[in-house]
Design a protein around this motif. Structure first.
Motif, PDB file in Angstrom:
ATOM      1  N   ARG A 118       0.833  -1.201   0.000  1.00  8.15           N
ATOM      2  CA  ARG A 118       0.000   0.000   0.000  1.00  8.15           C
ATOM      3  C   ARG A 118       0.873   1.258   0.000  1.00  8.15           C
ATOM      4  O   ARG A 118       0.532   2.267  -0.587  1.00  8.15           O
ATOM      5  CB  ARG A 118      -0.919  -0.012   1.220  1.00  8.15           C
ATOM      6  CG  ARG A 118      -2.042  -1.044   1.115  1.00  8.15           C
ATOM      7  CD  ARG A 118      -2.736  -1.242   2.435  1.00  8.15           C
ATOM      8  NE  ARG A 118      -1.855  -1.908   3.408  1.00  8.15           N
ATOM      9  CZ  ARG A 118      -2.204  -2.214   4.645  1.00  8.15           C
ATOM     10  NH1 ARG A 118      -3.415  -1.913   5.071  1.00  8.15           N
ATOM     11  NH2 ARG A 118      -1.358  -2.836   5.448  1.00  8.15           N
ATOM     12  N   ILE A 119       1.992   1.151   0.689  1.00 10.22           N
ATOM     13  CA  ILE A 119       2.962   2.247   0.696  1.00 10.22           C
ATOM     14  C   ILE A 119       4.161   1.801  -0.123  1.00 10.22           C
ATOM     15  O   ILE A 119       4.824   0.819   0.212  1.00 10.22           O
ATOM     16  CB  ILE A 119       3.393   2.598   2.131  1.00 10.22           C
ATOM     17  CG1 ILE A 119       2.173   3.031   2.951  1.00 10.22           C
ATOM     18  CG2 ILE A 119       4.461   3.685   2.106  1.00 10.22           C
ATOM     19  CD1 ILE A 119       2.487   3.277   4.406  1.00 10.22           C
ATOM     20  N   ARG A 120       4.446   2.512  -1.203  1.00 12.46           N
ATOM     21  CA  ARG A 120       5.518   2.113  -2.118  1.00 12.46           C
ATOM     22  C   ARG A 120       6.852   2.659  -1.624  1.00 12.46           C
ATOM     23  O   ARG A 120       7.016   3.876  -1.464  1.00 12.46           O
ATOM     24  CB  ARG A 120       5.244   2.662  -3.518  1.00 12.46           C
ATOM     25  CG  ARG A 120       3.963   2.095  -4.126  1.00 12.46           C
ATOM     26  CD  ARG A 120       4.230   0.825  -4.896  1.00 12.46           C
ATOM     27  NE  ARG A 120       3.041  -0.025  -4.958  1.00 12.46           N
ATOM     28  CZ  ARG A 120       2.944  -1.096  -5.722  1.00 12.46           C
ATOM     29  NH1 ARG A 120       3.945  -1.445  -6.515  1.00 12.46           N
ATOM     30  NH2 ARG A 120       1.858  -1.845  -5.697  1.00 12.46           N
ATOM     31  N   PRO A 121       7.807   1.778  -1.355  1.00 15.10           N
ATOM     32  CA  PRO A 121       9.128   2.262  -0.961  1.00 15.10           C
ATOM     33  C   PRO A 121       9.731   3.128  -2.060  1.00 15.10           C
ATOM     34  O   PRO A 121       9.412   2.984  -3.242  1.00 15.10           O
ATOM     35  CB  PRO A 121       9.939   0.974  -0.782  1.00 15.10           C
ATOM     36  CG  PRO A 121       8.923  -0.107  -0.594  1.00 15.10           C
ATOM     37  CD  PRO A 121       7.741   0.321  -1.400  1.00 15.10           C
ATOM     38  N   ARG A 122      10.623   4.027  -1.667  1.00 11.74           N
ATOM     39  CA  ARG A 122      11.261   4.911  -2.630  1.00 11.74           C
ATOM     40  C   ARG A 122      11.991   4.077  -3.695  1.00 11.74           C
ATOM     41  O   ARG A 122      12.717   3.150  -3.382  1.00 11.74           O
ATOM     42  CB  ARG A 122      12.251   5.838  -1.933  1.00 11.74           C
ATOM     43  CG  ARG A 122      12.974   6.783  -2.882  1.00 11.74           C
ATOM     44  CD  ARG A 122      13.833   7.759  -2.129  1.00 11.74           C
ATOM     45  NE  ARG A 122      13.023   8.625  -1.263  1.00 11.74           N
ATOM     46  CZ  ARG A 122      13.532   9.582  -0.469  1.00 11.74           C
ATOM     47  NH1 ARG A 122      14.839   9.773  -0.419  1.00 11.74           N
ATOM     48  NH2 ARG A 122      12.732  10.323   0.269  1.00 11.74           N
ATOM     49  N   GLY A 123      11.791   4.429  -4.939  1.00  3.90           N
ATOM     50  CA  GLY A 123      12.462   3.732  -6.032  1.00  3.90           C
ATOM     51  C   GLY A 123      11.647   2.613  -6.633  1.00  3.90           C
ATOM     52  O   GLY A 123      12.009   2.087  -7.699  1.00  3.90           O
ATOM     53  N   TYR A 124      10.547   2.218  -5.968  1.00  2.00           N
ATOM     54  CA  TYR A 124       9.718   1.154  -6.528  1.00  2.00           C
ATOM     55  C   TYR A 124       8.441   1.762  -7.085  1.00  2.00           C
ATOM     56  O   TYR A 124       7.740   2.507  -6.400  1.00  2.00           O
ATOM     57  CB  TYR A 124       9.377   0.089  -5.488  1.00  2.00           C
ATOM     58  CG  TYR A 124       8.700  -1.112  -6.101  1.00  2.00           C
ATOM     59  CD1 TYR A 124       9.389  -1.922  -7.007  1.00  2.00           C
ATOM     60  CD2 TYR A 124       7.376  -1.411  -5.833  1.00  2.00           C
ATOM     61  CE1 TYR A 124       8.778  -3.001  -7.614  1.00  2.00           C
ATOM     62  CE2 TYR A 124       6.751  -2.503  -6.428  1.00  2.00           C
ATOM     63  CZ  TYR A 124       7.455  -3.290  -7.317  1.00  2.00           C
ATOM     64  OH  TYR A 124       6.841  -4.354  -7.922  1.00  2.00           O
ATOM     65  N   PRO A 125       8.106   1.461  -8.350  1.00  2.00           N
ATOM     66  CA  PRO A 125       7.026   2.187  -9.026  1.00  2.00           C
ATOM     67  C   PRO A 125       5.630   1.754  -8.595  1.00  2.00           C
ATOM     68  O   PRO A 125       5.421   0.662  -8.075  1.00  2.00           O
ATOM     69  CB  PRO A 125       7.258   1.827 -10.501  1.00  2.00           C
ATOM     70  CG  PRO A 125       7.871   0.460 -10.443  1.00  2.00           C
ATOM     71  CD  PRO A 125       8.767   0.478  -9.227  1.00  2.00           C
ATOM     72  N   ALA A 126       4.679   2.648  -8.849  1.00  2.00           N
ATOM     73  CA  ALA A 126       3.270   2.289  -8.736  1.00  2.00           C
ATOM     74  C   ALA A 126       2.922   1.372  -9.905  1.00  2.00           C
ATOM     75  O   ALA A 126       3.624   1.347 -10.920  1.00  2.00           O
ATOM     76  CB  ALA A 126       2.411   3.550  -8.772  1.00  2.00           C
ATOM     77  N   PRO A 127       1.854   0.585  -9.800  1.00  2.89           N
ATOM     78  CA  PRO A 127       1.479  -0.315 -10.900  1.00  2.89           C
ATOM     79  C   PRO A 127       1.239   0.445 -12.206  1.00  2.89           C
ATOM     80  O   PRO A 127       0.689   1.561 -12.196  1.00  2.89           O
ATOM     81  CB  PRO A 127       0.194  -0.962 -10.396  1.00  2.89           C
ATOM     82  CG  PRO A 127       0.254  -0.845  -8.907  1.00  2.89           C
ATOM     83  CD  PRO A 127       0.959   0.442  -8.631  1.00  2.89           C
ATOM     84  N   LEU A 128       1.663  -0.139 -13.305  1.00  5.95           N
ATOM     85  CA  LEU A 128       1.420   0.477 -14.610  1.00  5.95           C
ATOM     86  C   LEU A 128      -0.073   0.653 -14.860  1.00  5.95           C
ATOM     87  O   LEU A 128      -0.507   1.625 -15.485  1.00  5.95           O
ATOM     88  CB  LEU A 128       2.024  -0.387 -15.723  1.00  5.95           C
ATOM     89  CG  LEU A 128       3.542  -0.511 -15.773  1.00  5.95           C
ATOM     90  CD1 LEU A 128       3.953  -1.484 -16.875  1.00  5.95           C
ATOM     91  CD2 LEU A 128       4.184   0.843 -16.005  1.00  5.95           C
ATOM     92  N   ILE A 129      -0.852  -0.304 -14.377  1.00  6.86           N
ATOM     93  CA  ILE A 129      -2.301  -0.267 -14.483  1.00  6.86           C
ATOM     94  C   ILE A 129      -2.835  -1.180 -13.389  1.00  6.86           C
ATOM     95  O   ILE A 129      -2.231  -2.203 -13.086  1.00  6.86           O
ATOM     96  CB  ILE A 129      -2.779  -0.737 -15.878  1.00  6.86           C
ATOM     97  CG1 ILE A 129      -4.298  -0.583 -16.013  1.00  6.86           C
ATOM     98  CG2 ILE A 129      -2.333  -2.168 -16.167  1.00  6.86           C
ATOM     99  CD1 ILE A 129      -4.805  -0.864 -17.445  1.00  6.86           C
ATOM    100  N   ASP A 130      -3.922  -0.790 -12.731  1.00  7.97           N
ATOM    101  CA  ASP A 130      -4.429  -1.672 -11.675  1.00  7.97           C
ATOM    102  C   ASP A 130      -5.171  -2.849 -12.311  1.00  7.97           C
ATOM    103  O   ASP A 130      -5.633  -2.778 -13.457  1.00  7.97           O
ATOM    104  CB  ASP A 130      -5.295  -0.912 -10.673  1.00  7.97           C
ATOM    105  CG  ASP A 130      -6.576  -0.361 -11.277  1.00  7.97           C
ATOM    106  OD1 ASP A 130      -7.388  -1.147 -11.785  1.00  7.97           O
ATOM    107  OD2 ASP A 130      -6.757   0.878 -11.252  1.00  7.97           O
ATOM    108  N   HIS A 131      -5.270  -3.921 -11.532  1.00  2.00           N
ATOM    109  CA  HIS A 131      -5.792  -5.160 -12.094  1.00  2.00           C
ATOM    110  C   HIS A 131      -7.227  -5.045 -12.622  1.00  2.00           C
ATOM    111  O   HIS A 131      -7.505  -5.510 -13.742  1.00  2.00           O
ATOM    112  CB  HIS A 131      -5.692  -6.291 -11.065  1.00  2.00           C
ATOM    113  CG  HIS A 131      -6.291  -7.583 -11.539  1.00  2.00           C
ATOM    114  ND1 HIS A 131      -5.753  -8.319 -12.579  1.00  2.00           N
ATOM    115  CD2 HIS A 131      -7.414  -8.253 -11.137  1.00  2.00           C
ATOM    116  CE1 HIS A 131      -6.503  -9.387 -12.788  1.00  2.00           C
ATOM    117  NE2 HIS A 131      -7.510  -9.375 -11.938  1.00  2.00           N
TER     118      HIS A 131
END
Length: 455
Positions: free
Chosen positions: A423-436
């Motif tokens: 739910r909380i994205r660590p720095r450097g790791y992207p959000a999903p390109l598109i949600d499922h």
């Protein structure tokens, strides 16, 4: 002195249970030759990962030959030309080789046979491709009845030991130096992870088999869990022919438990070869013709995110990073990653097929194509396109937390309960390109529009 005979080697780099070597050794002096052929018509140049493996496999084979009084001759160029020239140099007329199903090798076999006495032997598969037929004498297109028919012919032949000695010719012809082929990367050296993971060659293949034998009875229970060493990891050794399918079969067939699941996977290799034999362009054209008009997206950024393991889906990214680092990906994760590319991103399956061809050490032409077309729903025997694999469900279902933590270090401090979809994205790791949900809806809409247009 008896005239030498040639043994033409390709994806059959072993001495044990190798019919071409055994037949040649019984005739007299033998000149074993490997031709690096990137030029034969319809030849598909080996990918970078496969070339790394090839270097070490050829080195291992040469060592095994020298222990038996022989050596490996290396040539580069069109196979038919190089074999004809080598035969002229040593006074040979006959060439022994194992038959192959790849379209470029079949072309090369026909070309070689025009000038030399080419003797082809079986030994790449459990049964010779094209010989497992329906009651009406036709080749199977669907795996389940194919496997049922193949199973009725098992066990396959008993493996034959390597010859103790291989007679050498009166003088050895010249050959290339393996290092001059520059199959191993240097600048940059992206294969460091390969060296710690793999031991290419016949000895390494048998070591890998020995490690698997004790686990074969639990294969059905463990094979889907990427955090567990439950698979055999024999695929690159089988692809390069460092060990025969017959040797693997007879070593584990009586293991009990769920070993039948593993034997079915070995049978899938035979099935893929039979599909390719029927449809030589299977890696480049959808078997279901209508899918040639499917509205695939062309999105270079999304494709690159998938290739580099930056999609924002931890299980997909872990798999793609494992692939880049080691030249291999866990089988369950291959399905998840492939489905994500085709159905979440709506990118043509051929983009994924080409990427796997370049990055897998077990990049088998037939299996790679059949697997991608199965996932995309475009194959003669395939999953339905509308069945869309959910990565966020697959990841916890198969307990992939440890696997993700290993290959996506940005998530190493995330708890098991959250690591599959932080739910909380660590720095450097992207959000999903598109949600499922949106990806699924987009894929189903694209398919519905496609079917309506076809209809």
């Amino acid at each position: 002195m008896t005239a030498p005979v040639l043994v033409w080697l390709r994806q059959d780099l072993r001495l044990a249970d190798q019919a071409a070597f055994l037949a040649a050794a019984a005739e007299g002096p033998v000149v074993p030759v490997y031709v690096l052929d990137d030029e034969t018509p319809r030849h598909r140049r080996m990918g970078g990962a496969s070339r790394w493996w090839l270097h070490h496999s050829l080195k291992s084979l040469d060592e095994g030959l020298r222990q038996r009084g022989s050596r490996l001759i290396l040539r580069r160029g069109p196979a038919h030309r190089e074999l004809a020239e080598l035969a002229r140099e040593v006074g040979a007329r006959r060439v022994h080789a194992l038959a192959h199903v790849e379209p470029w090798w079949r072309n090369a076999e026909r070309a070689v046979a025009k000038t030399l006495d080419l003797v082809l032997h079986e030994g790449q598969y459990l049964a010779p491709p094209g010989t497992v037929l329906t009651g009406s004498g036709l080749p199977y297109k669907i795996y389940t009845p194919f496997w049922r028919a193949l199973s009725e012919r098992m066990p396959t032949h008993r493996p034959v030991p390597a010859p103790g000695r291989i007679d050498a010719p009166a003088s050895w012809p010249d050959g290339d130096r393996l290092d001059d082929w520059t199959l191993v990367p240097t600048r940059p050296d992206w294969a460091a992870g390969f060296r710690t993971r793999w031991t290419p060659g016949e000895v390494g293949a048998h070591e890998r088999l020995d490690m698997f034998i004790g686990k074969a009875s639990r294969y059905g229970e463990w094979r889907n869990f990427p955090s567990v060493e439950g698979t055999s990891r024999l695929s690159p050794h089988l692809h390069f022919g460092e060990i025969s399918a017959a040797t693997v079969w007879h070593s584990v067939a009586d293991a009990g438990g769920s070993v039948s699941t593993f034997l079915g996977e070995v049978g899938w290799r035979d099935y893929a070869a039979n599909v390719l034999l029927q449809m030589p362009d299977y890696a480049g054209r959808s078997a279901r013709e209508a899918f040639e008009r499917f509205p695939w997206r062309e999105d270079a950024d999304d494709l690159r995110a998938w290739q580099t393991g930056m999609t924002g889906y931890p299980i997909v990214d872990a798999g793609m990073r494992e692939l880049w680092a080691t030249g291999w990906m866990h089988n369950r994760v291959r399905m998840i990653a492939a489905s994500f590319l085709v159905k979440h991103l709506l990118i043509d399956w051929r983009e994924g097929e080409r990427w796997f061809w370049d990055t897998l050490v077990d990049a088998d032409h037939a299996i790679n194509a059949v697997n991608w077309q199965w996932t995309a729903g475009t194959g003669v025997d395939s999953n339905m396109f509308v069945r869309i694999m959910a990565p966020l469900t697959q990841s916890p279902k198969f307990d992939a937390a440890g696997y993700i933590r290993r290959w996506v270090p940005e998530l190493s401090d995330v708890a098991d309960a959250d690591i599959h979809d932080p739910r909380i994205r660590p720095r450097g790791y992207p959000a999903p390109l598109i949600d499922h949900p949106h990806a699924r809806a987009r894929a189903l809409a694209a398919h519905a529009g496609f079917k309506a247009q076809e209809g």
